[in-house]
Scaffold this motif. Structure first.
Motif, short mmCIF file in Angstrom:
data_model
loop_
_atom_site.label_atom_id
_atom_site.label_comp_id
_atom_site.label_asym_id
_atom_site.label_seq_id
_atom_site.Cartn_x
_atom_site.Cartn_y
_atom_site.Cartn_z
N MET A 1 3.63 3.75 -0.07
CA MET A 1 2.76 4.68 -0.75
C MET A 1 2.17 3.98 -1.96
O MET A 1 2.87 3.29 -2.69
N TRP A 3 -0.79 4.61 -5.26
CA TRP A 3 -1.57 5.57 -6.02
C TRP A 3 -2.70 4.85 -6.74
O TRP A 3 -2.52 3.73 -7.24
N ARG A 12 -4.10 8.90 -3.09
CA ARG A 12 -2.81 8.39 -2.64
C ARG A 12 -2.96 7.86 -1.23
O ARG A 12 -3.49 8.54 -0.36
N GLN A 13 -2.50 6.63 -1.00
CA GLN A 13 -2.52 6.02 0.32
C GLN A 13 -1.10 6.03 0.87
O GLN A 13 -0.18 5.51 0.26
N ASP A 14 -0.94 6.63 2.05
CA ASP A 14 0.34 6.62 2.76
C ASP A 14 0.19 5.76 4.00
O ASP A 14 -0.68 6.01 4.82
N GLY A 15 1.03 4.75 4.15
CA GLY A 15 0.99 3.89 5.33
C GLY A 15 0.05 2.71 5.13
O GLY A 15 -0.54 2.52 4.07
N SER A 20 -2.76 4.81 8.39
CA SER A 20 -2.57 5.29 7.03
C SER A 20 -3.38 6.56 6.79
O SER A 20 -4.33 6.85 7.50
N TRP A 21 -2.96 7.29 5.80
CA TRP A 21 -3.65 8.50 5.37
C TRP A 21 -4.04 8.34 3.91
O TRP A 21 -3.29 7.76 3.12
N HIS A 23 -5.03 10.69 0.66
CA HIS A 23 -5.06 12.03 0.09
C HIS A 23 -5.78 11.91 -1.24
O HIS A 23 -5.42 11.07 -2.06
#
Length: 58
Positions: A1, A3, A12-15, A20-21, A23
Motif C-alpha cells: 500500500m 499513499w 492510495r494505491q493497493d497492489g 492494483s487499485w 482509491h
C-alpha cells in the motif's frame, strides 16, 4: 500500500501492476476531477456532496 497527497487530494494505491487499485479522495469535486485527469485510466466516480459531512483533514 502506498499513499500520495497534495493539498485537497489523497490517493492510495493497493497492489502492484495490473492487479492494483487506486482509491482517491478530493476535498471538492474539482480536486477529485483533477486527480482523474492527471492519472490516466478508466475511473468509476462515486461522489456526493453531503451537507452533514465533516471537513476532511487534508
Amino acid at each position: 500500500m502506498r499513499w500520495f497527497s497534495a493539498p485537497g487530494q489523497l490517493l492510495r494505491q493497493d497492489g502492484l501492476g495490473v492487479h492494483s487499485w487506486l482509491h482517491v479522495r478530493g476535498r471538492t469535486r474539482a480536486d477529485l476531477e483533477a486527480i482523474c485527469e492527471t492519472v490516466p485510466g478508466r475511473w468509476a466516480l462515486g461522489y456526493t456532496e453531503s451537507l452533514d459531512a465533516e471537513p476532511l483533514p487534508f
